[in-house]
Write a protein that holds these residues in place. Sequence first.
Motif, mmCIF file in Angstrom:
data_model
loop_
_atom_site.group_PDB
_atom_site.id
_atom_site.type_symbol
_atom_site.label_atom_id
_atom_site.label_comp_id
_atom_site.label_asym_id
_atom_site.label_seq_id
_atom_site.Cartn_x
_atom_site.Cartn_y
_atom_site.Cartn_z
ATOM 1 N N GLY A 225 51.003 31.640 52.623
ATOM 2 C CA GLY A 225 49.736 32.048 53.222
ATOM 3 C C GLY A 225 49.589 33.555 53.301
ATOM 4 N N LEU A 226 50.697 34.232 53.548
ATOM 5 C CA LEU A 226 50.679 35.678 53.710
ATOM 6 C C LEU A 226 50.271 36.396 52.434
ATOM 7 C CD1 LEU A 226 51.262 38.155 55.491
ATOM 8 C CD2 LEU A 226 53.672 37.948 54.826
ATOM 9 N N ASP A 227 50.678 35.878 51.280
ATOM 10 C CA ASP A 227 50.316 36.567 50.041
ATOM 11 C C ASP A 227 48.798 36.626 49.863
ATOM 12 O OD1 ASP A 227 49.897 33.918 49.295
ATOM 13 O OD2 ASP A 227 51.160 34.016 47.508
ATOM 14 N N GLY A 228 48.102 35.551 50.221
ATOM 15 C CA GLY A 228 46.642 35.570 50.142
ATOM 16 C C GLY A 228 46.020 36.504 51.159
ATOM 17 N N MET A 229 46.604 36.551 52.350
ATOM 18 C CA MET A 229 46.097 37.461 53.373
ATOM 19 C C MET A 229 46.227 38.911 52.909
ATOM 20 S SD MET A 229 47.635 35.877 56.864
ATOM 21 C CE MET A 229 47.443 34.155 57.271
ATOM 22 N N ILE A 230 47.361 39.233 52.296
ATOM 23 C CA ILE A 230 47.574 40.594 51.785
ATOM 24 C C ILE A 230 46.571 40.901 50.684
ATOM 25 C CG2 ILE A 230 49.175 42.080 50.512
ATOM 26 C CD1 ILE A 230 51.459 40.648 52.063
ATOM 27 N N ALA A 231 46.386 39.951 49.762
ATOM 28 C CA ALA A 231 45.455 40.171 48.652
ATOM 29 C C ALA A 231 44.039 40.411 49.157
ATOM 30 C CB ALA A 231 45.502 38.974 47.703
ATOM 31 N N ARG A 232 43.597 39.614 50.133
ATOM 32 C CA ARG A 232 42.246 39.809 50.669
ATOM 33 C C ARG A 232 42.142 41.127 51.432
ATOM 34 N NH1 ARG A 232 42.992 34.311 51.214
ATOM 35 N NH2 ARG A 232 43.667 34.455 53.371
ATOM 36 N N ALA A 233 43.163 41.468 52.201
ATOM 37 C CA ALA A 233 43.123 42.695 53.013
ATOM 38 C C ALA A 233 43.166 43.955 52.159
ATOM 39 C CB ALA A 233 44.284 42.694 54.008
ATOM 40 N N THR A 234 43.819 43.886 51.008
ATOM 41 C CA THR A 234 43.951 45.062 50.148
ATOM 42 C C THR A 234 42.961 45.067 48.993
ATOM 43 O OG1 THR A 234 45.681 43.992 48.817
ATOM 44 C CG2 THR A 234 46.401 45.350 50.699
ATOM 45 N N GLY A 235 42.109 44.044 48.915
ATOM 46 C CA GLY A 235 41.124 43.977 47.846
ATOM 47 C C GLY A 235 41.718 43.671 46.486
ATOM 48 N N THR A 236 42.874 43.034 46.459
ATOM 49 C CA THR A 236 43.527 42.722 45.190
ATOM 50 C C THR A 236 43.496 41.226 44.878
ATOM 51 O OG1 THR A 236 45.686 42.598 46.300
ATOM 52 C CG2 THR A 236 45.068 44.722 45.339
ATOM 53 N N ALA A 237 42.664 40.471 45.589
ATOM 54 C CA ALA A 237 42.566 39.027 45.350
ATOM 55 C C ALA A 237 42.019 38.765 43.956
ATOM 56 C CB ALA A 237 41.676 38.390 46.404
ATOM 57 N N SER A 238 42.523 37.697 43.342
ATOM 58 C CA SER A 238 42.061 37.326 42.010
ATOM 59 C C SER A 238 41.861 35.813 41.943
ATOM 60 C CB SER A 238 43.082 37.757 40.956
ATOM 61 O OG SER A 238 44.247 36.956 41.067
ATOM 62 N N PRO A 239 41.078 35.344 40.985
ATOM 63 C CA PRO A 239 40.905 33.892 40.837
ATOM 64 C C PRO A 239 42.243 33.175 40.601
ATOM 65 C CG PRO A 239 39.241 35.047 39.559
ATOM 66 C CD PRO A 239 40.224 36.074 40.062
ATOM 67 N N LEU A 240 43.148 33.805 39.874
ATOM 68 C CA LEU A 240 44.461 33.192 39.621
ATOM 69 C C LEU A 240 45.228 33.007 40.924
ATOM 70 C CD1 LEU A 240 46.594 32.180 37.646
ATOM 71 C CD2 LEU A 240 47.396 34.532 37.426
ATOM 72 N N GLY A 241 45.162 33.975 41.815
ATOM 73 C CA GLY A 241 45.873 33.873 43.087
ATOM 74 C C GLY A 241 45.307 32.798 44.000
#
Length: 101
Positions: free
Chosen positions: A83-99
């Motif tokens: 769960g944390l990896d998605g939270m980090i991606a959203r918080a840092t603007g690095t989220a991707s469709p693959l993630g």
Amino acid sequence: MTPPPPDQSRDRRIEDPTNLWVIHPAGRMLLPWFIARGISANAVSVGGLTLGVLAALAFGRWEHWPFVVAGSVLSVTWLIADGLDGMIARATGTASPLGRA
């Protein structure tokens, strides 16, 4: 269909209670620490994968209770990392469709 929550996470109505009360709160608590140290979502994903493999290896020795306890702790830690990896991606603007998959 209801719109997704503002943080783009899953609708709370379909979340498992352990996610709502243990996994996600632990991830939110750890989030500032990981962001402050510049740890990427991908690094957390790889760490989580490692934790999952270690949990499986521990459960492979299920006849010895210390391995069952270790496997359980590693499994919960893996779920937090997942769960944390998605939270980090959203918080840092690095989220991707693959993630998101």
